[in-house]
Design a protein around this motif. Structure first.
Motif, PDB file in Angstrom:
ATOM      1  N   UNK A  50       0.935  -1.271   0.082  1.00 30.10           N
ATOM      2  CA  UNK A  50       0.069   0.101  -0.064  1.00 30.10           C
ATOM      3  C   UNK A  50       0.783   1.203   0.027  1.00 30.10           C
ATOM      4  N   UNK A  51       0.527   2.332  -0.738  1.00 26.58           N
ATOM      5  CA  UNK A  51       0.937   3.571  -0.761  1.00 26.58           C
ATOM      6  C   UNK A  51       0.149   4.558   0.070  1.00 26.58           C
ATOM      7  N   UNK A  82      10.146   4.053   2.944  1.00 32.06           N
ATOM      8  CA  UNK A  82       9.702   5.530   2.632  1.00 32.06           C
ATOM      9  C   UNK A  82      10.234   5.717   1.309  1.00 32.06           C
ATOM     10  N   UNK A  83       9.211   6.236   0.570  1.00 28.74           N
ATOM     11  CA  UNK A  83       9.596   6.582  -0.816  1.00 28.74           C
ATOM     12  C   UNK A  83       9.289   8.097  -0.917  1.00 28.74           C
ATOM     13  N   UNK A  84       9.547   8.646  -2.193  1.00 25.50           N
ATOM     14  CA  UNK A  84       9.345   9.972  -2.359  1.00 25.50           C
ATOM     15  C   UNK A  84       7.870  10.225  -2.655  1.00 25.50           C
ATOM     16  N   UNK A  85       7.081   9.591  -2.905  1.00 22.05           N
ATOM     17  CA  UNK A  85       5.423   9.501  -2.851  1.00 22.05           C
ATOM     18  C   UNK A  85       5.173   9.399  -1.501  1.00 22.05           C
TER      19      UNK A  85
END
Length: 94
Positions: A50-51, A82-85
């Protein structure tokens, strides 16, 4: 929850779900569903990814997810990246 299968989630890929176990509700998008072998459930074990946004970060816990076509379920979500999004969460079903 024991009757959910890969197919139950695959049909909701890239859809937004509400997390109703915190206030205000938080929105997560289902971005990946992966079969991961044998499990106690019919159809085998699988994971969902999930994002969510960068803030707030959900604690590792059982959270209530809701999507109109899916309904409401309690799912154990774990923050995994943890991503940019934003933050990604995983739920594993065995």
């Amino acid at each position: 929850m024991h009757t959910l299968t890969v197919c139950d989630f695959e049909q909701h890929l890239n859809k937004a779900f509400q997390i109703r176990s915190i206030a205000p509700d938080l929105q997560l998008s289902l971005i990946e569903v992966t079969a991961i072998g044998q499990g106690a459930r019919e159809g085998g074990a699988f994971s969902t990814l999930w994002q969510g946004p960068k803030e707030p970060v959900l604690e590792q816990a059982i959270h209530t997810i809701y999507q109109p076509d899916f309904g409401e379920q309690e799912v154990f979500l774990v923050p995994v990246a943890e991503k940019d999004a934003g933050i990604q969460y995983e739920a594993v079903f065995t």
